[in-house]
Design an enzyme around this catalytic site. Sequence first.
Site, PDB file in Angstrom:
ATOM      1  N   LYS A 162     -66.780  35.602  19.292  1.00 15.02           N
ATOM      2  CA  LYS A 162     -67.820  35.045  20.181  1.00 15.02           C
ATOM      3  C   LYS A 162     -67.874  35.830  21.483  1.00 15.02           C
ATOM      4  CE  LYS A 162     -67.115  32.294  23.372  1.00 15.02           C
ATOM      5  NZ  LYS A 162     -66.696  31.224  24.310  1.00 15.02           N
ATOM      6  N   CYS A 232     -76.943  17.151  22.884  1.00 10.35           N
ATOM      7  CA  CYS A 232     -76.245  17.051  21.593  1.00 10.35           C
ATOM      8  C   CYS A 232     -74.735  17.161  21.824  1.00 10.35           C
ATOM      9  CB  CYS A 232     -76.739  18.147  20.643  1.00 10.35           C
ATOM     10  SG  CYS A 232     -76.377  17.819  18.903  1.00 10.35           S
ATOM     11  N   CYS A 239     -78.955  10.980  21.154  1.00  7.83           N
ATOM     12  CA  CYS A 239     -80.043  11.120  20.184  1.00  7.83           C
ATOM     13  C   CYS A 239     -81.337  10.465  20.674  1.00  7.83           C
ATOM     14  CB  CYS A 239     -79.640  10.531  18.826  1.00  7.83           C
ATOM     15  SG  CYS A 239     -78.237  11.374  18.059  1.00  7.83           S
ATOM     16  N   CYS A 242     -83.385  12.860  22.597  1.00  9.65           N
ATOM     17  CA  CYS A 242     -83.633  14.155  21.950  1.00  9.65           C
ATOM     18  C   CYS A 242     -85.010  14.179  21.289  1.00  9.65           C
ATOM     19  CB  CYS A 242     -82.545  14.416  20.917  1.00  9.65           C
ATOM     20  SG  CYS A 242     -82.746  16.015  20.070  1.00  9.65           S
ATOM     21  N   CYS A 248     -84.069  15.397  12.801  1.00  7.91           N
ATOM     22  CA  CYS A 248     -82.671  15.869  12.784  1.00  7.91           C
ATOM     23  C   CYS A 248     -81.902  15.098  11.725  1.00  7.91           C
ATOM     24  CB  CYS A 248     -82.007  15.660  14.144  1.00  7.91           C
ATOM     25  SG  CYS A 248     -80.232  16.028  14.133  1.00  7.91           S
TER      26      CYS A 248
END
Length: 254
Positions: A162, A232, A239, A242, A248
């Site tokens: 990463k 998230c 949620c 969102c 989702c």
Amino acid sequence: PRKIRRRKSLAIAYEPRQGDGAEPPRVPWEPRDWREQLERIREMRRSRDAPVDEMGVQKCYDSSAPPQVMRYQVLLALMLSSQTKDQVTSAAMLRLRQRGLTVDSVLQMDEETLGQIIYPVGFWRNKVKYIKQTTAILKQKYGGDIPSTVEELVQLPGVGPKMAHLAMHIAWDSVAGIAVDTHVHRISNRLKWVKKETKYPEETRVALEEWLPRDLWKEINWLLVGFGQQTCLPVNPRCSQCLNQDICPAAKRL
């Protein structure tokens, strides 16, 4: 009597014509609703006010420093950022920069002093050792600069995939792959952006790179990290706030 040599018959492969039982070309796999999900995440990230936006690695280096020094500072910020909140990494980088953060200044610094400066970043004792080892390698092998390939970057002590991909993005402005951290890994699995569930970020990177258009590789880390910090969340995701709640797979629908 003279033996007659038989010619070997060569099988000739012809392109199958339509109607000859030829299989249609395979359509590459891609997740359901991913374009709409991505557009909605962009909308939620429009304000750019997550910790990663204000104190992420791209904000931690001295942009007025010579390019070689700037790239070294990017790499150091990435090494400090592992298992550490952006706020803590940013503060540690500021303290280091106040002392003049270069390859030579770090080589001249003893481990105890370096540890006092970067504390309380996560695993700071290990990072002191990695930073000293990596800085010595950069001085000896790369003339004080950082490597310009992922393959070389991940060979440095304390540098994982990463970090290497982000170093390529930020320090070299080159996209060699997708930088996948815990946020990108978690959200990719929640949205089913991987064919099957992945256990590790590196698995997620490979899975994403199989289908995600290359022109999105650089943007996806920044988008999902901030989205993961604000909405998230790892535990108790928001949620209800969102925009993707209705499309989702992992959403808690009220």
